[in-house]
Motif scaffolding. Structure first.
Motif, PDB file in Angstrom:
ATOM      1  N   ASP A  79      -6.082  -8.239  -3.343  1.00  0.00           N
ATOM      2  CA  ASP A  79      -4.828  -8.423  -3.352  1.00  0.00           C
ATOM      3  C   ASP A  79      -4.228  -6.892  -2.771  1.00  0.00           C
ATOM      4  OD1 ASP A  79      -4.847 -10.994  -3.792  1.00  0.00           O
ATOM      5  OD2 ASP A  79      -3.463 -10.545  -5.185  1.00  0.00           O
ATOM      6  N   HIS A  80      -3.559  -6.701  -2.007  1.00  0.00           N
ATOM      7  CA  HIS A  80      -2.277  -5.888  -1.380  1.00  0.00           C
ATOM      8  C   HIS A  80      -1.310  -5.421  -2.265  1.00  0.00           C
ATOM      9  CE1 HIS A  80      -2.056  -3.680   2.969  1.00  0.00           C
ATOM     10  NE2 HIS A  80      -1.194  -2.986   1.257  1.00  0.00           N
ATOM     11  N   VAL A  81      -1.897  -4.251  -2.509  1.00  0.00           N
ATOM     12  CA  VAL A  81      -0.386  -3.902  -3.488  1.00  0.00           C
ATOM     13  C   VAL A  81       0.159  -2.170  -3.047  1.00  0.00           C
ATOM     14  CG1 VAL A  81      -0.124  -2.840  -6.361  1.00  0.00           C
ATOM     15  CG2 VAL A  81      -1.570  -5.219  -5.957  1.00  0.00           C
ATOM     16  N   LEU A  82       0.952  -2.397  -2.681  1.00  0.00           N
ATOM     17  CA  LEU A  82       1.658  -0.605  -2.275  1.00  0.00           C
ATOM     18  C   LEU A  82       2.759  -0.201  -3.673  1.00  0.00           C
ATOM     19  CD1 LEU A  82       3.096   0.410  -0.237  1.00  0.00           C
ATOM     20  CD2 LEU A  82       4.687  -0.877  -0.387  1.00  0.00           C
ATOM     21  N   PHE A  89       3.179   9.023 -13.006  1.00  0.00           N
ATOM     22  CA  PHE A  89       3.439   7.699 -13.877  1.00  0.00           C
ATOM     23  C   PHE A  89       2.973   6.626 -12.458  1.00  0.00           C
ATOM     24  CE2 PHE A  89       4.398  10.129 -17.391  1.00  0.00           C
ATOM     25  CZ  PHE A  89       3.900   9.808 -18.802  1.00  0.00           C
ATOM     26  N   GLY A  90       3.100   6.803 -11.555  1.00  0.00           N
ATOM     27  CA  GLY A  90       3.613   6.198  -9.732  1.00  0.00           C
ATOM     28  C   GLY A  90       1.714   5.951  -9.797  1.00  0.00           C
ATOM     29  N   ASN A  91       1.126   6.705 -10.330  1.00  0.00           N
ATOM     30  CA  ASN A  91      -0.006   7.330  -9.859  1.00  0.00           C
ATOM     31  C   ASN A  91      -0.781   5.859 -10.807  1.00  0.00           C
ATOM     32  OD1 ASN A  91       0.630   8.732  -8.098  1.00  0.00           O
ATOM     33  ND2 ASN A  91      -0.261  10.647  -8.787  1.00  0.00           N
ATOM     34  N   ARG A  92      -0.363   5.863 -11.592  1.00  0.00           N
ATOM     35  CA  ARG A  92      -0.762   5.435 -12.918  1.00  0.00           C
ATOM     36  C   ARG A  92      -0.756   3.609 -12.379  1.00  0.00           C
ATOM     37  NH1 ARG A  92      -0.437   6.324 -19.027  1.00  0.00           N
ATOM     38  NH2 ARG A  92      -0.641   8.434 -18.475  1.00  0.00           N
ATOM     39  N   TRP A  93       0.123   2.842 -12.125  1.00  0.00           N
ATOM     40  CA  TRP A  93      -0.262   1.835 -11.417  1.00  0.00           C
ATOM     41  C   TRP A  93      -1.058   1.981 -10.355  1.00  0.00           C
ATOM     42  CZ3 TRP A  93       2.246  -1.726 -13.933  1.00  0.00           C
ATOM     43  CH2 TRP A  93       3.820  -1.417 -14.403  1.00  0.00           C
ATOM     44  N   ALA A  94      -0.333   2.597  -9.398  1.00  0.00           N
ATOM     45  CA  ALA A  94      -2.228   2.569  -8.625  1.00  0.00           C
ATOM     46  C   ALA A  94      -3.285   2.158  -9.593  1.00  0.00           C
ATOM     47  CB  ALA A  94      -2.245   3.964  -7.514  1.00  0.00           C
ATOM     48  N   LYS A  95      -3.781   2.971 -10.030  1.00  0.00           N
ATOM     49  CA  LYS A  95      -4.602   3.091 -10.826  1.00  0.00           C
ATOM     50  C   LYS A  95      -5.414   2.399 -11.333  1.00  0.00           C
ATOM     51  CE  LYS A  95      -5.000   7.722 -11.849  1.00  0.00           C
ATOM     52  NZ  LYS A  95      -4.871   9.127 -12.109  1.00  0.00           N
ATOM     53  N   ILE A  96      -4.471   1.532 -12.306  1.00  0.00           N
ATOM     54  CA  ILE A  96      -4.820   0.422 -12.659  1.00  0.00           C
ATOM     55  C   ILE A  96      -4.894  -0.567 -11.527  1.00  0.00           C
ATOM     56  CG2 ILE A  96      -3.624  -1.395 -14.226  1.00  0.00           C
ATOM     57  CD1 ILE A  96      -1.629   1.171 -15.285  1.00  0.00           C
ATOM     58  N   ALA A 102      -7.643  -4.173  -6.450  1.00  0.00           N
ATOM     59  CA  ALA A 102      -6.593  -4.907  -5.803  1.00  0.00           C
ATOM     60  C   ALA A 102      -7.041  -3.525  -3.858  1.00  0.00           C
ATOM     61  CB  ALA A 102      -5.782  -4.207  -6.225  1.00  0.00           C
ATOM     62  N   ASP A 103      -6.310  -3.631  -3.088  1.00  0.00           N
ATOM     63  CA  ASP A 103      -6.255  -2.751  -1.636  1.00  0.00           C
ATOM     64  C   ASP A 103      -5.010  -1.931  -2.055  1.00  0.00           C
ATOM     65  OD1 ASP A 103      -6.019  -1.915   0.454  1.00  0.00           O
ATOM     66  OD2 ASP A 103      -5.797  -3.761   1.830  1.00  0.00           O
ATOM     67  N   VAL A 104      -4.679  -1.291  -2.599  1.00  0.00           N
ATOM     68  CA  VAL A 104      -3.910  -0.500  -2.619  1.00  0.00           C
ATOM     69  C   VAL A 104      -3.588   0.881  -1.712  1.00  0.00           C
ATOM     70  CG1 VAL A 104      -3.485   1.144  -4.371  1.00  0.00           C
ATOM     71  CG2 VAL A 104      -4.692  -0.342  -5.791  1.00  0.00           C
ATOM     72  N   ALA A 125       8.964  -4.756   6.257  1.00  0.00           N
ATOM     73  CA  ALA A 125       9.332  -5.433   7.648  1.00  0.00           C
ATOM     74  C   ALA A 125       8.267  -5.111   8.813  1.00  0.00           C
ATOM     75  CB  ALA A 125      10.549  -4.435   8.727  1.00  0.00           C
ATOM     76  N   GLU A 126       7.209  -4.309   8.209  1.00  0.00           N
ATOM     77  CA  GLU A 126       6.014  -4.258   9.638  1.00  0.00           C
ATOM     78  C   GLU A 126       5.448  -5.396   8.655  1.00  0.00           C
ATOM     79  OE1 GLU A 126       6.103   0.489  10.238  1.00  0.00           O
ATOM     80  OE2 GLU A 126       4.845  -0.203   9.107  1.00  0.00           O
ATOM     81  N   ASP A 127       5.203  -5.532   7.647  1.00  0.00           N
ATOM     82  CA  ASP A 127       4.750  -6.239   6.878  1.00  0.00           C
ATOM     83  C   ASP A 127       4.675  -7.738   7.860  1.00  0.00           C
ATOM     84  OD1 ASP A 127       2.008  -6.890   4.972  1.00  0.00           O
ATOM     85  OD2 ASP A 127       4.122  -7.627   3.721  1.00  0.00           O
ATOM     86  N   VAL A 128       4.347  -8.041   8.580  1.00  0.00           N
ATOM     87  CA  VAL A 128       4.976  -9.724   9.262  1.00  0.00           C
ATOM     88  C   VAL A 128       4.040 -10.743   9.031  1.00  0.00           C
ATOM     89  CG1 VAL A 128       6.448  -9.015  11.785  1.00  0.00           C
ATOM     90  CG2 VAL A 128       3.768  -9.325  11.716  1.00  0.00           C
ATOM     91  N   ASN A 129       3.119 -10.337   8.624  1.00  0.00           N
ATOM     92  CA  ASN A 129       2.054 -11.059   7.859  1.00  0.00           C
ATOM     93  C   ASN A 129       2.324 -11.640   6.257  1.00  0.00           C
ATOM     94  OD1 ASN A 129       1.007 -12.333  10.798  1.00  0.00           O
ATOM     95  ND2 ASN A 129      -0.843 -10.812   9.927  1.00  0.00           N
ATOM     96  N   LYS A 130       2.778 -10.781   5.685  1.00  0.00           N
ATOM     97  CA  LYS A 130       3.428 -10.703   3.905  1.00  0.00           C
ATOM     98  C   LYS A 130       1.993 -10.736   3.635  1.00  0.00           C
ATOM     99  CE  LYS A 130       7.980 -12.047   5.256  1.00  0.00           C
ATOM    100  NZ  LYS A 130       8.741 -11.106   4.768  1.00  0.00           N
ATOM    101  N   ASP A 131       1.377  -9.184   3.957  1.00  0.00           N
ATOM    102  CA  ASP A 131      -0.092  -9.160   2.677  1.00  0.00           C
ATOM    103  C   ASP A 131       0.284  -8.509   1.714  1.00  0.00           C
ATOM    104  OD1 ASP A 131      -2.111  -9.846   4.640  1.00  0.00           O
ATOM    105  OD2 ASP A 131      -1.651  -8.453   6.159  1.00  0.00           O
ATOM    106  N   ILE A 132       1.441  -7.842   1.314  1.00  0.00           N
ATOM    107  CA  ILE A 132       1.704  -7.554   0.370  1.00  0.00           C
ATOM    108  C   ILE A 132       2.278  -7.490  -0.487  1.00  0.00           C
ATOM    109  CG2 ILE A 132       3.111  -5.104  -0.516  1.00  0.00           C
ATOM    110  CD1 ILE A 132       3.165  -3.732   2.183  1.00  0.00           C
ATOM    111  N   LYS A 133       1.745  -8.303  -1.175  1.00  0.00           N
ATOM    112  CA  LYS A 133       1.538  -9.334  -2.770  1.00  0.00           C
ATOM    113  C   LYS A 133       2.578  -8.776  -3.377  1.00  0.00           C
ATOM    114  CE  LYS A 133      -0.375 -12.227  -5.508  1.00  0.00           C
ATOM    115  NZ  LYS A 133      -1.804 -12.325  -6.105  1.00  0.00           N
TER     116      LYS A 133
END
Ligand SMILES: *Cc1c(COP(=O)(O)O)cnc(C)c1O
Length: 384
Positions: A79-82, A89-96, A102-104, A125-133
């Motif tokens: 899954d694509h996670v932004l 602590f923001g980086n901690r989300w990415a690590k988890i 996930a595709d981070v 807006a660039e994510d037209v295919n709605k990959d970012i979940k």
């Protein structure tokens, strides 16, 4: 002098006497009717504090446990996670998210800055295919003292259709944080921050949109599983043996929060943080977060004056004045020190801490007008 140490760090935070005495009582059985009625009150009052009509789950874990409880129940491999990151602590989300496969993707800013909503709007807006979940974000970034505009960011995320997953560990209680009103899909927090109890409990609330994504999760967490916790909340119980004593303490702390009122509690934190910022500037100290509107109301990061070291400042504060302030984390270690004004903090505590800081800076030879900080603080506290 012994037993005088006072924590002005961003967690653990000071605990009221009435909460401590509750926690000190003998444990009660977690399947007893007595404990069940305590849980009933706790679950109801947590909805009040989180300002949501949805259930709030209580996990026996540190705050990071609730962060795992969020992503481990939503994310499938690939899954694509932004991740919008302001620091540690923001980086901690990415690590988890990475730990789940996930595709981070990360959007990061310099320490002390916040996320520009327009950058997020453009990326989504660039994510037209709605990959970012899923989009993760931090409300109050404890490692820097910067705070995102969560309301604006979540409305942008909602427009795109991704889920917003928000770390409110040092914002819930301290700053307005309204999941239902702002469209936050998942919100987490932890006990040792604004809740005025010791470490050991974490909280999570999720809305219907998040539950739909949960239904699609192939391998939900066992210990943190939402369905198990939902069932437990409905029955005024917990799935496993919880930290019984902490929950008894939490019940007392939530009563205190209700008595103060959540809006008043938020206002107290803002008043303290803003008056403190003014006072620090008045004694020629540099703040890491320059603009008041980007500042967290629970934590203030200070860049030490030229020639003065963070370890020296912290050592004198602790040894001579029994006040504990925090160092910077990771890259910011010894580059900043942080004063927490989170939870059970009153005007007296703040005045004492600033007085102690002035005395410390005076001992270390910093160039400033002794007393000007305390004066500015007292005046600032009157203003708001
Ligand atoms: C403290 C904190 C956490 C959780 O940390 P734990 O050590 O696991 O309790 C998460 N996010 C923020 C912003 C925090 O301040």
């Amino acid at each position: 002098m012994k037993d005088k140490a006072f924590l002005m760090i961003p967690g653990p935070t000071p605990v009221p006497e009435t909460v401590m005495t509750e926690i000190a009582k003998h444990p009660i059985g977690h399947r007893s009717s007595e404990f069940s009625s305590i849980l009933k009150e706790v679950y109801a009052n947590l909805k009040y504090v989180f300002q949501t009509k949805n259930d709030v789950f209580v996990y026996t874990s540190s705050g990071t446990g609730a962060m795992c409880a969020a992503l481990e129940n939503l994310v499938n491999e690939g899954d694509h996670v932004l991740c919008l990151s302001l620091g540690n602590f923001g980086n901690r989300w990415a690590k988890i998210a990475e730990s789940i496969g996930a595709d981070v993707e990360k959007i990061e800013v310099e320490a002390g800055q916040v996320i520009d909503p327009e950058v997020v709007r453009k990326r989504l807006a660039e994510d037209v295919n709605k990959d970012i979940k899923i989009v993760t974000l931090t409300h109050s970034e404890t490692s820097t003292g910067a705070a995102n505009d969560v309301k604006e960011l979540c409305s942008i995320i909602r427009e795109h259709g991704a889920l917003s997953v928000v770390d409110g560990v040092t914002s819930v209680c301290a700053m307005p944080c309204k999941p239902d009103e702002w469209g936050i899909d998942v919100l987490v927090s932890g006990s040792q921050k604004g809740f005025m109890i010791p470490p050991g409990l974490a909280f999570l609330t999720a809305n219907d949109r998040a539950w739909k994504v949960y239904e699609q999760c192939k391998h939900p967490s066992f210990y943190f599983d939402w369905a198990a916790h939902k069932k437990a909340v409905d029955g005024d119980t917990t799935p496993f043996t919880p930290a019984v004593n902490l929950i008894v303490g939490l019940n007392q702390a939530l009563k205190m929060i209700k008595e103060e009122g959540i809006e008043n509690m938020n206002a107290r934190h803002k008043r303290h943080a803003m008056a403190l910022r003014k006072a620090l500037k008045a004694i020629n100290l540099e703040l890491l977060v320059k603009d008041d509107k980007n500042a967290s109301c629970s934590i203030t990061s200070i860049v030490p004056p030229e020639g003065l070291s963070v370890p020296d400042i912290r050592k004198i504060m602790k040894e001579d004045y029994d006040i504990v302030v925090a160092n910077g984390q990771n890259k910011l270690k010894d580059k900043i020190f942080r004063i927490g004004t989170l939870g059970f903090v009153c005007d007296r505590d703040l005045i004492a801490a600033l007085g102690a800081l002035e005395a410390t800076l005076d001992k270390l030879g910093h160039d400033f007008e002794l007393g000007k900080g305390v004066r500015t603080l007292i005046e600032g506290l009157k203003e708001i």
